[in-house]
Scaffold this active site. Structure first.
Site, short mmCIF file in Angstrom:
data_model
loop_
_atom_site.label_atom_id
_atom_site.label_comp_id
_atom_site.label_asym_id
_atom_site.label_seq_id
_atom_site.Cartn_x
_atom_site.Cartn_y
_atom_site.Cartn_z
N LYS A 81 0.83 -1.22 0.00
CA LYS A 81 0.00 0.00 0.00
C LYS A 81 0.86 1.26 0.00
O LYS A 81 0.40 2.35 -0.38
CB LYS A 81 -0.94 -0.01 1.21
CG LYS A 81 -2.07 -1.02 1.08
CD LYS A 81 -3.33 -0.41 0.50
CE LYS A 81 -4.24 -1.45 -0.10
NZ LYS A 81 -5.42 -0.87 -0.74
N ASP A 108 -8.28 0.54 6.79
CA ASP A 108 -8.17 -0.55 7.76
C ASP A 108 -6.77 -0.53 8.37
O ASP A 108 -6.45 -1.37 9.22
CB ASP A 108 -8.36 -1.91 7.06
CG ASP A 108 -9.82 -2.19 6.75
OD1 ASP A 108 -10.65 -1.93 7.61
OD2 ASP A 108 -10.10 -2.68 5.65
C1 LIG Z 1 -2.08 -6.16 3.15
C2 LIG Z 1 -3.20 -5.97 2.21
N1 LIG Z 1 -3.40 -6.88 1.26
C3 LIG Z 1 -4.39 -6.74 0.37
C4 LIG Z 1 -5.26 -5.66 0.41
C5 LIG Z 1 -6.37 -5.56 -0.58
O1 LIG Z 1 -6.20 -4.48 -1.43
P1 LIG Z 1 -7.45 -3.78 -2.14
O2 LIG Z 1 -8.27 -3.14 -1.05
O3 LIG Z 1 -6.83 -2.80 -3.06
O4 LIG Z 1 -8.21 -4.86 -2.82
C6 LIG Z 1 -5.08 -4.69 1.40
C7 LIG Z 1 -5.96 -3.53 1.50
O5 LIG Z 1 -5.89 -2.72 2.40
C8 LIG Z 1 -4.03 -4.84 2.31
O6 LIG Z 1 -3.81 -3.96 3.29
#
Ligand SMILES: Cc1ncc(COP(=O)(O)O)c(C=O)c1O
Length: 377
Positions: A81, A108
């Site tokens: 992110k 989150d």
């Molecule tokens: C560690 C992690 N993996 C995957 C995701 C999923 O990403 P997206 O919300 O862009 O689908 C997030 C989203 O916050 C994340 O923090």
């Protein structure tokens, strides 16, 4: 151990119709992806994250190879992110009058860290909206980056509503990873930032092309960005794309089933905090709709064992990997597929398959990670 890796629901996407240039082109162009790579690779501390081969888990899954892109070290923020929100802020700062900007977002945890980190660097005021169940560890990490934290009753989608209300009231710039009708430009920059992972992957893979890619989805921005940027490289020979999400926040699954974006009311939080989103991003939706072959939803049961497996290799040819709860999801889905011969057949997975998974985070919540390593979860 392996019997604990199972899926809750599977969907063979009836809407998959091969991505087309115009669908990807509406999101971003090759030039925009190159520009994101050019800018991000100049940030202090930039390094491509490693691509590893997990031969121990591959042997168990009965596939030829697992490629694992380990995002745990991304700019010391612990997740991929770091590429998205921060890139959007970098772009916005250059356009802001006298470089003055007040930014806000709902999160989150991981997206907020990216936004707060970049805002801190640019000396921009930053407001972060988190829902009631976001852990104290995640809130502390955000506050440590200088952001003002706003706790909101309810779930992630309620925190988005609160963030939007306050942004309108005070004239703040929302830097969201998810998009909605009328709000697309900033989430597009966020997704363009994520495409840097593809840029690195293509170089790291060289001539080897994965047969399958398993992408975890919260709001689907990462999945959309990676599918689109990989399509720019591989075109119609894009590997088979499988999305994995939590059965407690299965918005991609429910939306594909209905052929329209469907809001899932999250009543219970998954351990995979980053995947706890109830609605697919409007920008990501057409790409997911056309490009995803299957969706698998999983419960939280396999997370502890998989995080521990990543940390304790069962062959000597790979290092111990710090992979957080979301990182485990792609591997859990892979093992679940291989334990169901009909499903494995449907997705075309066998002993010759080379599967790419994204280790999207490291230890981003120390309390949860420690509890997992102790065997309490
Ligand atoms: C560690 C992690 N993996 C995957 C995701 C999923 O990403 P997206 O919300 O862009 O689908 C997030 C989203 O916050 C994340 O923090």
């Amino acid at each position: 151990m392996s019997s604990r890796f199972s899926y809750s629901q599977k969907l063979s996407n009836p809407l998959q119709n091969n991505l087309a240039s115009h669908i990807v082109g509406e999101l971003f162009s090759p030039e925009e992806c190159d520009e994101a790579h050019r800018i991000i690779s100049q940030w202090q501390g930039y390094q491509p994250t490693p691509l590893m081969s997990l031969s121990d888990i591959a042997a168990s899954a009965g596939v030829d190879q697992i490629f694992y892109k380990d995002e745990s070290g991304r700019f010391d923020l612990g997740s991929f992110k770091a590429l998205g929100g921060a890139y959007a802020i970098d772009c916005l700062m250059h356009k802001a009058p006298e470089n003055k900007l007040v930014v806000c977002t709902a999160t989150d945890g991981n997206h907020g860290r990216s936004v707060a980190w970049a805002a801190d660097f640019c000396q921009a005021e930053c407001h972060i909206f988190i829902h009631a169940k976001v852990s104290a560890a995640r809130a502390d990490a955000l506050a440590a980056l200088g952001a003002t934290i706003h706790r909101v009753e309810g779930n992630y989608d309620d925190s988005i509503v609160a963030c939007r209300e306050q942004a309108v009231k005070y004239g703040w710039q929302i830097v969201s990873d998810t998009s909605w009708p009328g709000y697309r430009d900033v989430p597009k920059l966020v997704m363009t930032g994520y495409s840097v992972m593809t840029h690195e992957l293509i170089q790291q893979l060289g001539d080897t092309k994965p047969t399958h890619i398993i992408l975890q989805a919260g709001c689907g921005a990462m999945a959309g960005a990676l599918i689109a940027s990989m399509w720019l490289h591989w075109g119609p020979s894009l590997p088979t794309v499988i999305v994995v999400e939590s059965d407690k926040s299965d918005c991609v699954y429910q939306s594909l089933k209905r052929d329209q974006i469907h809001l899932v009311n999250i009543v219970e939080e998954t351990l995979m905090a980053g995947l706890s989103c109830g609605e697919v991003s409007e920008l990501a939706w057409p790409i997911i709709r056309a490009g995803v072959s299957h969706v698998i939803t999983i419960n939280d049961e396999g997370i502890g064992p998989m995080v521990r497996w990543l940390a304790n290799p069962t062959t000597s040819d790979r290092p111990a990997i710090v992979g957080g709860e979301c990182s485990a999801s792609g591997l859990i889905a892979l093992l679940a597929i291989q334990q169901d011969p009909t499903l494995a057949d449907e997705v075309g997975m066998d002993g010759r398959s080379r599967v790419l998974v994204i280790g999207t985070e490291g230890n981003t919540d120390a309390a949860v990670y420690d509890a997992i390593m102790r065997g309490d979860i």
